[in-house]
Design a protein around this motif. Sequence first.
Motif, PDB file in Angstrom:
ATOM      1  N   ALA A  69       1.230  -1.090   0.082  1.00 11.66           N
ATOM      2  CA  ALA A  69       0.103   0.195  -0.465  1.00 11.66           C
ATOM      3  C   ALA A  69       0.794   1.426  -0.043  1.00 11.66           C
ATOM      4  O   ALA A  69       1.993   1.189   0.719  1.00 11.66           O
ATOM      5  N   ARG A  70       0.464   2.796  -0.519  1.00 14.08           N
ATOM      6  CA  ARG A  70       1.015   3.259  -0.311  1.00 14.08           C
ATOM      7  C   ARG A  70       0.903   4.544   0.501  1.00 14.08           C
ATOM      8  O   ARG A  70      -0.470   4.486   0.956  1.00 14.08           O
ATOM      9  N   GLU A  71       2.210   4.906   0.935  1.00 18.38           N
ATOM     10  CA  GLU A  71       1.441   6.369   1.847  1.00 18.38           C
ATOM     11  C   GLU A  71       2.130   7.255   2.110  1.00 18.38           C
ATOM     12  O   GLU A  71       2.307   7.454   1.092  1.00 18.38           O
TER      13      GLU A  71
END
Length: 80
Positions: A69-71
């Motif tokens: 998942a992108r932060e």
Amino acid sequence: MASITIRNLDDDVKTRLRVRAADRGRSMEEEARRILRDAVGRRPSSRNLVSIIRSHFGPDNGVDLELPAREPGREPPSFD
């Protein structure tokens, strides 16, 4: 058939062409024709980098990666 003249060819280039032609058992003229034919005969691929990568990797080829998942991005620096 057309013909061309190449002026201002470096002596070193001519020597290397002569040696390359002799190594292959050809005349310098035939070697130059083959080099030019190979250089301009290539057609650019209609495939782009993404399609080439997908043809080697991806779910259809046994590689299926889970993407993390992108932060949220960091705050940009302040130069005040």
